[in-house]
Design a protein around this motif. Structure first.
Motif, PDB file in Angstrom:
ATOM      1  N   CYS A  22      -7.916  14.944   3.372  1.00  0.00           N
ATOM      2  CA  CYS A  22      -6.636  15.509   2.976  1.00  0.00           C
ATOM      3  C   CYS A  22      -5.933  14.502   2.078  1.00  0.00           C
ATOM      4  CB  CYS A  22      -5.805  15.812   4.222  1.00  0.00           C
ATOM      5  SG  CYS A  22      -4.172  16.507   3.910  1.00  0.00           S
ATOM      6  N   VAL A  23      -5.473  14.963   0.934  1.00  0.00           N
ATOM      7  CA  VAL A  23      -4.755  14.098   0.001  1.00  0.00           C
ATOM      8  C   VAL A  23      -3.388  14.688  -0.290  1.00  0.00           C
ATOM      9  CG1 VAL A  23      -6.869  13.243  -1.059  1.00  0.00           C
ATOM     10  CG2 VAL A  23      -5.710  15.227  -2.050  1.00  0.00           C
ATOM     11  N   GLY A  24      -2.521  13.876  -0.856  1.00  0.00           N
ATOM     12  CA  GLY A  24      -1.172  14.296  -1.193  1.00  0.00           C
ATOM     13  C   GLY A  24      -0.158  13.456  -0.448  1.00  0.00           C
ATOM     14  N   SER A  25       0.726  14.110   0.281  1.00  0.00           N
ATOM     15  CA  SER A  25       1.782  13.417   1.027  1.00  0.00           C
ATOM     16  C   SER A  25       1.241  12.959   2.374  1.00  0.00           C
ATOM     17  CB  SER A  25       2.991  14.331   1.197  1.00  0.00           C
ATOM     18  OG  SER A  25       3.547  14.672  -0.066  1.00  0.00           O
ATOM     19  N   ILE A  26       0.581  11.804   2.366  1.00  0.00           N
ATOM     20  CA  ILE A  26      -0.063  11.248   3.553  1.00  0.00           C
ATOM     21  C   ILE A  26       0.805  10.128   4.114  1.00  0.00           C
ATOM     22  CG2 ILE A  26      -2.155  10.262   4.519  1.00  0.00           C
ATOM     23  CD1 ILE A  26      -2.482  13.076   3.302  1.00  0.00           C
ATOM     24  N   PHE A  27       1.330  10.315   5.296  1.00  0.00           N
ATOM     25  CA  PHE A  27       2.153   9.321   5.966  1.00  0.00           C
ATOM     26  C   PHE A  27       3.190   8.709   5.030  1.00  0.00           C
ATOM     27  CE2 PHE A  27      -1.220   9.437   9.208  1.00  0.00           C
ATOM     28  CZ  PHE A  27      -0.423   9.545  10.340  1.00  0.00           C
ATOM     29  N   THR A  28       4.048   9.560   4.509  1.00  0.00           N
ATOM     30  CA  THR A  28       5.195   9.087   3.748  1.00  0.00           C
ATOM     31  C   THR A  28       6.181   8.417   4.699  1.00  0.00           C
ATOM     32  OG1 THR A  28       6.283  11.243   3.916  1.00  0.00           O
ATOM     33  CG2 THR A  28       4.877  10.845   1.993  1.00  0.00           C
ATOM     34  N   ALA A  29       7.271   7.913   4.152  1.00  0.00           N
ATOM     35  CA  ALA A  29       8.193   7.093   4.932  1.00  0.00           C
ATOM     36  C   ALA A  29       8.786   7.814   6.131  1.00  0.00           C
ATOM     37  CB  ALA A  29       9.311   6.571   4.035  1.00  0.00           C
ATOM     38  N   ASP A  30       8.933   9.131   6.050  1.00  0.00           N
ATOM     39  CA  ASP A  30       9.544   9.888   7.138  1.00  0.00           C
ATOM     40  C   ASP A  30       8.530  10.646   7.993  1.00  0.00           C
ATOM     41  OD1 ASP A  30      10.785  12.798   5.255  1.00  0.00           O
ATOM     42  OD2 ASP A  30       8.875  11.722   5.202  1.00  0.00           O
ATOM     43  N   THR A  31       7.235  10.319   7.855  1.00  0.00           N
ATOM     44  CA  THR A  31       6.181  10.997   8.611  1.00  0.00           C
ATOM     45  C   THR A  31       5.772  10.158   9.807  1.00  0.00           C
ATOM     46  OG1 THR A  31       5.326  12.028   6.591  1.00  0.00           O
ATOM     47  CG2 THR A  31       3.882  12.008   8.519  1.00  0.00           C
ATOM     48  N   GLY A  32       5.970  10.697  11.009  1.00  0.00           N
ATOM     49  CA  GLY A  32       5.590   9.994  12.220  1.00  0.00           C
ATOM     50  C   GLY A  32       4.183  10.298  12.688  1.00  0.00           C
ATOM     51  N   PHE A  33       3.674  11.489  12.374  1.00  0.00           N
ATOM     52  CA  PHE A  33       2.316  11.856  12.743  1.00  0.00           C
ATOM     53  C   PHE A  33       1.807  12.933  11.802  1.00  0.00           C
ATOM     54  CE2 PHE A  33       3.537  15.857  14.702  1.00  0.00           C
ATOM     55  CZ  PHE A  33       4.798  15.615  15.208  1.00  0.00           C
ATOM     56  N   MET A  34       0.500  13.057  11.722  1.00  0.00           N
ATOM     57  CA  MET A  34      -0.144  14.118  10.968  1.00  0.00           C
ATOM     58  C   MET A  34      -1.217  14.755  11.839  1.00  0.00           C
ATOM     59  SD  MET A  34      -0.352  12.787   7.010  1.00  0.00           S
ATOM     60  CE  MET A  34      -0.620  14.486   6.466  1.00  0.00           C
ATOM     61  N   GLY A  35      -1.730  15.880  11.390  1.00  0.00           N
ATOM     62  CA  GLY A  35      -2.729  16.555  12.195  1.00  0.00           C
ATOM     63  C   GLY A  35      -3.650  17.456  11.403  1.00  0.00           C
ATOM     64  N   TRP A  36      -4.705  17.861  12.073  1.00  0.00           N
ATOM     65  CA  TRP A  36      -5.639  18.868  11.587  1.00  0.00           C
ATOM     66  C   TRP A  36      -5.581  20.079  12.501  1.00  0.00           C
ATOM     67  CZ3 TRP A  36      -8.377  18.936   7.123  1.00  0.00           C
ATOM     68  CH2 TRP A  36      -8.512  17.728   6.431  1.00  0.00           C
ATOM     69  N   PHE A  37      -5.496  21.253  11.897  1.00  0.00           N
ATOM     70  CA  PHE A  37      -5.502  22.519  12.609  1.00  0.00           C
ATOM     71  C   PHE A  37      -6.612  23.392  12.057  1.00  0.00           C
ATOM     72  CE2 PHE A  37      -1.531  20.838  13.787  1.00  0.00           C
ATOM     73  CZ  PHE A  37      -1.046  21.544  14.878  1.00  0.00           C
ATOM     74  N   ARG A  38      -6.939  24.450  12.778  1.00  0.00           N
ATOM     75  CA  ARG A  38      -7.928  25.391  12.278  1.00  0.00           C
ATOM     76  C   ARG A  38      -7.553  26.802  12.693  1.00  0.00           C
ATOM     77  NH1 ARG A  38     -13.192  23.834  16.070  1.00  0.00           N
ATOM     78  NH2 ARG A  38     -12.602  25.086  17.915  1.00  0.00           N
ATOM     79  N   GLN A  39      -8.038  27.770  11.920  1.00  0.00           N
ATOM     80  CA  GLN A  39      -7.797  29.166  12.223  1.00  0.00           C
ATOM     81  C   GLN A  39      -9.042  29.975  11.889  1.00  0.00           C
ATOM     82  OE1 GLN A  39      -4.327  30.913  10.381  1.00  0.00           O
ATOM     83  NE2 GLN A  39      -4.171  32.439  12.014  1.00  0.00           N
ATOM     84  N   ALA A  40      -9.590  30.626  12.897  1.00  0.00           N
ATOM     85  CA  ALA A  40     -10.733  31.509  12.725  1.00  0.00           C
ATOM     86  C   ALA A  40     -10.236  32.932  12.492  1.00  0.00           C
ATOM     87  CB  ALA A  40     -11.631  31.458  13.953  1.00  0.00           C
ATOM     88  N   PRO A  41     -11.060  33.794  11.895  1.00  0.00           N
ATOM     89  CA  PRO A  41     -10.640  35.175  11.646  1.00  0.00           C
ATOM     90  C   PRO A  41     -10.172  35.869  12.918  1.00  0.00           C
ATOM     91  CG  PRO A  41     -12.660  34.710  10.457  1.00  0.00           C
ATOM     92  CD  PRO A  41     -12.411  33.529  11.349  1.00  0.00           C
ATOM     93  N   GLY A  42      -9.002  36.481  12.854  1.00  0.00           N
ATOM     94  CA  GLY A  42      -8.463  37.202  13.991  1.00  0.00           C
ATOM     95  C   GLY A  42      -7.922  36.335  15.108  1.00  0.00           C
TER      96      GLY A  42
END
Length: 125
Positions: A22-42
């Motif tokens: 994942c690229v872009g806004s990675i742990f900017t100054a106001d980010t305390g945590f990040m995560g990965w999520f997933r969604q399957a069809p339905g």
């Protein structure tokens, strides 16, 4: 404005591995945590893994021992190493920053500010 972009998805057979980034806004100054999520069809979007600013991790029970969330400071990425994949892992995978100025880790979608467009992971039997 702030945004994130996932990459690394693809099609593999049961037992295979993929590494998502994942690229872009990675742990900017106001980010305390990040995560990965997933969604399957339905299905509902579900939390996979979360990484706190200071290294604490939380994993969903269904990926514990198989997936590893990490950050690469040199590349400024949030990564998800996925090993021993099964067809139940088939989904679109998203990364996200937690809502601003919140600490700890979380697998709850309501604790995240926004999502990337996702990357497709398909695991065949």
């Amino acid at each position: 404005q702030a945004q994130v972009q996932e990459s690394g998805g693809g099609s593999v057979q049961t037992g295979g591995s993929l590494r998502l980034s994942c690229v872009g806004s990675i742990f900017t100054a106001d980010t305390g945590f990040m995560g990965w999520f997933r969604q399957a069809p339905g299905k509902e979007r579900e939390g996979v893994a979360s990484l706190g600013r200071y290294g604490h991790t939380t994993y969903a029970y269904f990926v514990k021992g198989r997936f590893t969330i990490s950050r690469d400071n040199a590349k400024n990425t949030l990564d998800l190493q996925m090993d021993d994949l099964t067809p139940e892992d088939t989904a679109i995978y998203y990364c996200a920053p937690g809502k601003p100025r919140r600490g700890g880790t979380s697998l709850a979608a309501t604790e995240y500010a926004y999502w990337g467009p996702g990357t497709q992971v398909t695991v065949s039997s």
